[in-house]
Design a protein around this motif. Structure first.
Motif, PDB file in Angstrom:
ATOM      1  N   GLN A  79      14.424  89.001-100.671  1.00 12.05           N
ATOM      2  CA  GLN A  79      13.941  88.995-102.047  1.00 12.05           C
ATOM      3  C   GLN A  79      14.643  90.082-102.855  1.00 12.05           C
ATOM      4  O   GLN A  79      14.957  89.883-104.030  1.00 12.05           O
ATOM      5  CB  GLN A  79      12.424  89.201-102.090  1.00 12.05           C
ATOM      6  CG  GLN A  79      11.643  88.008-101.575  1.00 12.05           C
ATOM      7  CD  GLN A  79      10.143  88.202-101.707  1.00 12.05           C
ATOM      8  OE1 GLN A  79       9.666  89.167-102.287  1.00 12.05           O
ATOM      9  NE2 GLN A  79       9.390  87.265-101.155  1.00 12.05           N
ATOM     10  N   THR A  80      14.925  91.199-102.215  1.00 14.87           N
ATOM     11  CA  THR A  80      15.638  92.292-102.879  1.00 14.87           C
ATOM     12  C   THR A  80      17.010  91.832-103.348  1.00 14.87           C
ATOM     13  O   THR A  80      17.449  92.174-104.455  1.00 14.87           O
ATOM     14  CB  THR A  80      15.768  93.505-101.931  1.00 14.87           C
ATOM     15  OG1 THR A  80      14.460  93.912-101.542  1.00 14.87           O
ATOM     16  CG2 THR A  80      16.501  94.654-102.579  1.00 14.87           C
ATOM     17  N   ASP A  83      16.627  89.671-106.418  1.00 10.67           N
ATOM     18  CA  ASP A  83      16.420  90.534-107.584  1.00 10.67           C
ATOM     19  C   ASP A  83      17.724  91.194-108.027  1.00 10.67           C
ATOM     20  O   ASP A  83      18.020  91.275-109.227  1.00 10.67           O
ATOM     21  CB  ASP A  83      15.388  91.619-107.274  1.00 10.67           C
ATOM     22  CG  ASP A  83      13.989  91.074-107.029  1.00 10.67           C
ATOM     23  OD1 ASP A  83      13.703  89.915-107.408  1.00 10.67           O
ATOM     24  OD2 ASP A  83      13.173  91.821-106.445  1.00 10.67           O
ATOM     25  N   ARG A  84      18.516  91.656-107.058  1.00  7.72           N
ATOM     26  CA  ARG A  84      19.781  92.336-107.371  1.00  7.72           C
ATOM     27  C   ARG A  84      20.773  91.392-108.047  1.00  7.72           C
ATOM     28  O   ARG A  84      21.358  91.727-109.079  1.00  7.72           O
ATOM     29  CB  ARG A  84      20.394  92.915-106.087  1.00  7.72           C
ATOM     30  CG  ARG A  84      21.661  93.736-106.321  1.00  7.72           C
ATOM     31  CD  ARG A  84      22.173  94.336-105.020  1.00  7.72           C
ATOM     32  NE  ARG A  84      22.875  93.378-104.200  1.00  7.72           N
ATOM     33  CZ  ARG A  84      24.173  93.075-104.327  1.00  7.72           C
ATOM     34  NH1 ARG A  84      24.911  93.663-105.249  1.00  7.72           N
ATOM     35  NH2 ARG A  84      24.736  92.189-103.532  1.00  7.72           N
ATOM     36  N   HIS A  86      20.109  88.574-109.569  1.00  4.38           N
ATOM     37  CA  HIS A  86      19.543  88.177-110.858  1.00  4.38           C
ATOM     38  C   HIS A  86      19.884  89.230-111.920  1.00  4.38           C
ATOM     39  O   HIS A  86      20.351  88.891-113.012  1.00  4.38           O
ATOM     40  CB  HIS A  86      18.022  88.013-110.722  1.00  4.38           C
ATOM     41  CG  HIS A  86      17.342  87.653-111.990  1.00  4.38           C
ATOM     42  ND1 HIS A  86      17.242  86.345-112.436  1.00  4.38           N
ATOM     43  CD2 HIS A  86      16.727  88.416-112.919  1.00  4.38           C
ATOM     44  CE1 HIS A  86      16.596  86.338-113.592  1.00  4.38           C
ATOM     45  NE2 HIS A  86      16.279  87.575-113.898  1.00  4.38           N
ATOM     46  N   GLU A  99      12.438  83.935-114.141  1.00 10.39           N
ATOM     47  CA  GLU A  99      12.501  85.255-113.504  1.00 10.39           C
ATOM     48  C   GLU A  99      12.286  85.102-111.992  1.00 10.39           C
ATOM     49  O   GLU A  99      11.675  84.123-111.549  1.00 10.39           O
ATOM     50  CB  GLU A  99      11.409  86.161-114.078  1.00 10.39           C
ATOM     51  CG  GLU A  99      11.587  86.519-115.540  1.00 10.39           C
ATOM     52  CD  GLU A  99      12.649  87.571-115.790  1.00 10.39           C
ATOM     53  OE1 GLU A  99      13.146  88.196-114.830  1.00 10.39           O
ATOM     54  OE2 GLU A  99      12.990  87.769-116.970  1.00 10.39           O
ATOM     55  N   PRO A 100      12.728  86.086-111.203  1.00  7.18           N
ATOM     56  CA  PRO A 100      12.485  86.029-109.759  1.00  7.18           C
ATOM     57  C   PRO A 100      10.987  85.976-109.452  1.00  7.18           C
ATOM     58  O   PRO A 100      10.209  86.753-110.008  1.00  7.18           O
ATOM     59  CB  PRO A 100      13.086  87.341-109.245  1.00  7.18           C
ATOM     60  CG  PRO A 100      14.076  87.759-110.283  1.00  7.18           C
ATOM     61  CD  PRO A 100      13.516  87.269-111.583  1.00  7.18           C
ATOM     62  N   LYS A 101      10.617  85.030-108.586  1.00  3.63           N
ATOM     63  CA  LYS A 101       9.218  84.901-108.180  1.00  3.63           C
ATOM     64  C   LYS A 101       9.115  83.977-106.982  1.00  3.63           C
ATOM     65  O   LYS A 101      10.074  83.286-106.632  1.00  3.63           O
ATOM     66  CB  LYS A 101       8.357  84.367-109.328  1.00  3.63           C
ATOM     67  CG  LYS A 101       8.677  82.927-109.718  1.00  3.63           C
ATOM     68  CD  LYS A 101       7.751  82.435-110.821  1.00  3.63           C
ATOM     69  CE  LYS A 101       7.965  80.960-111.087  1.00  3.63           C
ATOM     70  NZ  LYS A 101       7.013  80.430-112.048  1.00  3.63           N
ATOM     71  N   TYR A 111      11.431  82.303-102.511  1.00  5.50           N
ATOM     72  CA  TYR A 111      11.525  83.258-103.613  1.00  5.50           C
ATOM     73  C   TYR A 111      12.845  82.994-104.326  1.00  5.50           C
ATOM     74  O   TYR A 111      13.893  82.923-103.684  1.00  5.50           O
ATOM     75  CB  TYR A 111      11.489  84.676-103.045  1.00  5.50           C
ATOM     76  CG  TYR A 111      11.461  85.770-104.077  1.00  5.50           C
ATOM     77  CD1 TYR A 111      10.264  86.149-104.677  1.00  5.50           C
ATOM     78  CD2 TYR A 111      12.616  86.462-104.431  1.00  5.50           C
ATOM     79  CE1 TYR A 111      10.222  87.183-105.606  1.00  5.50           C
ATOM     80  CE2 TYR A 111      12.590  87.501-105.356  1.00  5.50           C
ATOM     81  CZ  TYR A 111      11.384  87.852-105.943  1.00  5.50           C
ATOM     82  OH  TYR A 111      11.347  88.877-106.857  1.00  5.50           O
ATOM     83  N   SER A 113      15.182  82.857-108.407  1.00 10.14           N
ATOM     84  CA  SER A 113      15.345  83.007-109.850  1.00 10.14           C
ATOM     85  C   SER A 113      16.407  82.015-110.299  1.00 10.14           C
ATOM     86  O   SER A 113      17.241  81.559-109.493  1.00 10.14           O
ATOM     87  CB  SER A 113      15.755  84.430-110.218  1.00 10.14           C
ATOM     88  OG  SER A 113      17.121  84.665-109.931  1.00 10.14           O
TER      89      SER A 113
END
Length: 136
Positions: A79-80, A83-84, A86, A99-101, A111, A113
């Motif tokens: 997930q990290t 996020d990175r 994204h 958004e990431p979710k 998970y 985005s």
């Protein structure tokens, strides 16, 4: 041998496409190779993504949901990392679609985005770890 050898994508403005794709592709471990009237990113000499300029100017953005391209999903290790990547895409000018979710409609581990470039090309960053064994 990879199942997909390469993917070619046509964009409205090649220079702008490079600005948007290059940080993302480099963060994914691809190496950029410039050519006459195109650019590509290659990884492990097995997979290649190529951008081409549109043959006719002002033909309009790609429209998500119409016949043709829908999106390309990049599978990431955490997930990290979703996020990175994204954040890298947004910093490069991609528009946030989602958004990431977590996406429980796919499964309780999915998970992701979604972002879209100026030409309407949509990509997904996703992490979908295997289901843990109940017994181990």
């Amino acid at each position: 041998m990879p199942l997909f050898d390469h993917l070619g994508i046509t964009v409205d403005d090649l220079a702008r496409g490079i600005t948007q794709f290059d940080p993302v592709m480099q963060a994914l471990g691809f190496t950029r190779v410039d050519a006459e009237n195109s650019v590509s990113w290659q990884r492990d000499d097995e997979t290649e993504l190529i951008l081409f300029p549109a043959r006719e100017a002002d033909t309009g953005r790609h429209r998500h949901g119409h016949i043709g391209w829908q999106h390309l999903a990049f599978a990431l290790d955490s997930q990290t990392e979703v996020d990175r990547l994204h954040a890298i895409a947004v910093d490069a000018g991609w528009t946030v679609v989602r958004e990431p979710k977590l996406y429980p409609r796919f499964n309780d581990r999915y998970y992701a985005s979604f972002v879209e470039d100026d030409s309407g090309i949509r990509i997904e960053f996703m992490h979908n770890p295997p289901r843990k064994n109940a017994g181990g």
